[in-house]
Design an enzyme around this catalytic site. Structure first.
Site, PDB file in Angstrom:
ATOM      1  N   GLY A  21       0.844  -1.203   0.000  1.00 59.02           N
ATOM      2  CA  GLY A  21       0.000   0.000   0.000  1.00 59.02           C
ATOM      3  C   GLY A  21       0.879   1.253   0.000  1.00 59.02           C
ATOM      4  O   GLY A  21       0.674   2.175  -0.807  1.00 59.02           O
ATOM      5  N   HIS A  22       1.890   1.271   0.881  1.00 58.37           N
ATOM      6  CA  HIS A  22       2.809   2.421   0.902  1.00 58.37           C
ATOM      7  C   HIS A  22       3.522   2.543  -0.448  1.00 58.37           C
ATOM      8  O   HIS A  22       3.693   3.641  -0.970  1.00 58.37           O
ATOM      9  CB  HIS A  22       3.891   2.225   1.972  1.00 58.37           C
ATOM     10  CG  HIS A  22       3.396   2.290   3.380  1.00 58.37           C
ATOM     11  ND1 HIS A  22       3.470   1.219   4.241  1.00 58.37           N
ATOM     12  CD2 HIS A  22       2.827   3.301   4.096  1.00 58.37           C
ATOM     13  CE1 HIS A  22       2.983   1.564   5.418  1.00 58.37           C
ATOM     14  NE2 HIS A  22       2.574   2.812   5.360  1.00 58.37           N
ATOM     15  N   SER A  29       0.201  -1.649   8.207  1.00 57.76           N
ATOM     16  CA  SER A  29       1.414  -2.083   8.923  1.00 57.76           C
ATOM     17  C   SER A  29       1.043  -2.991  10.088  1.00 57.76           C
ATOM     18  O   SER A  29       1.811  -3.858  10.489  1.00 57.76           O
ATOM     19  CB  SER A  29       2.174  -0.867   9.457  1.00 57.76           C
ATOM     20  OG  SER A  29       2.451   0.002   8.396  1.00 57.76           O
TER      21      SER A  29
END
Ligand code: PAF
Length: 281
Positions: free
Chosen positions: A35-36, A187
């Protein structure tokens, strides 16, 4: 290369004249996932230089246990970012470098956006987010900053923050990335056991079902059905299921033509808090 101080990252950024450079910024708390990386890739495609900050911000946690257990994987994060592009600059400050000697939040009024959902259940959370982003934006001076829609409420608040603080940065919202089982990337997923990871897929299933139900049923009914589905789950403990107007995040009671609605969830798998949301129409 990792920059640990504002002076160091500023020196690097100031080598090129600001007119020939567009700085893209991806603020993170580390423990980076796909995602990051999707935010980083978008930033790379739209800017000449990209800064990723990695800083677990103490002022946005209202629970010391959660803060202490937040994954910290700086070396792995740096290695991962270098495989994406050598152009990425990493800023991983200490709390002192960013905040000075008082690690405290500024008090913000975000026009009511801060009262619902995450604001209601995580005391002071958005003051902490606003404070750290204000400091980061002033340190990095980005042209554009990238945020995932998983934290949809945060995204709306960041847009408000830049207008309150008169910061010349464009805020770019990016779609949620999901694991193959549908669980939104986070996370915190690193802390889930295999069973929790598999079972947490139900969050997205319930949201998808709510989207389907929303076509024909009232808001109250959609909410009641979703809550009932959570209550039947083996271990997911629902904190909230909310249907709100996408624009102002106010709880929606009745469907009105022309409005955009979203469903929002926070639920615990064991002690790990997970959030997700979908657009309903
Ligand atoms: O979304 C996050 O990871 C954090 O809230 C942010 C934006 C990096 C601020 O600490």
């Amino acid at each position: 290369m990792i920059h640990y101080t504002q002076d160091s990252i500023r020196d690097t950024l100031s080598v090129k004249p600001s007119k020939t450079q567009s700085v893209g910024f991806v603020p993170t708390m580390g423990a980076l996932h796909r995602g990051h990386l999707s935010l980083v890739e978008k930033a790379l495609s739209e800017n000449t230089v990209v800064v990723v900050s990695i800083f677990v911000n103490p002022t946005q946690f209202d629970n010391a246990g959660d803060l202490n257990k937040y994954p910290r994987t700086l070396e792995d994060d740096a290695t991962l970012l270098q495989t994406v592009s050598k152009k990425i600059l990493i800023y991983a400050p200490s709390a002192e470098d960013l905040y000075g000697n008082k690690v405290i939040s500024k008090k913000y009024r975000f026009g009511g956006l801060e009262h619902a959902m995450e604001g209601k259940y995580r005391n002071g959370h958005f003051d902490g987010v606003g404070t750290v982003l204000n400091l980061l934006f002033r340190a990095i001076k980005p042209n554009k900053a990238y945020f995932g829609e998983k934290d949809f409420q945060q995204l709306q608040i960041v847009k408000k923050l830049v207008s309150i603080e008169k910061l010349p940065v464009q805020i770019v919202g990016c779609p949620i990335l999901r694991a193959p089982n549908g669980l939104a990337m986070s996370s915190r997923n690193q802390r889930l056991t295999k069973t929790q990871f598999e079972g947490a897929a139900e969050i997205y299933n319930i949201l998808k079902q709510a989207k389907e139900d929303f076509k024909t049923l009232s808001i109250a009914k959609v909410k009641a059905l979703a809550e009932a589905r959570f209550s039947r789950h083996d271990f997911l403990a629902l904190e909230y299921f909310e249907i709100a107007n996408a624009a102002d995040l106010k709880t929606a009671q009745r469907k009105r033509k022309g409005n955009n609605y979203r469903a929002f969830v926070a639920a615990y798998a064991g002690e790990i808090r997970l959030i997700d949301n979908v657009s309903l129409n």
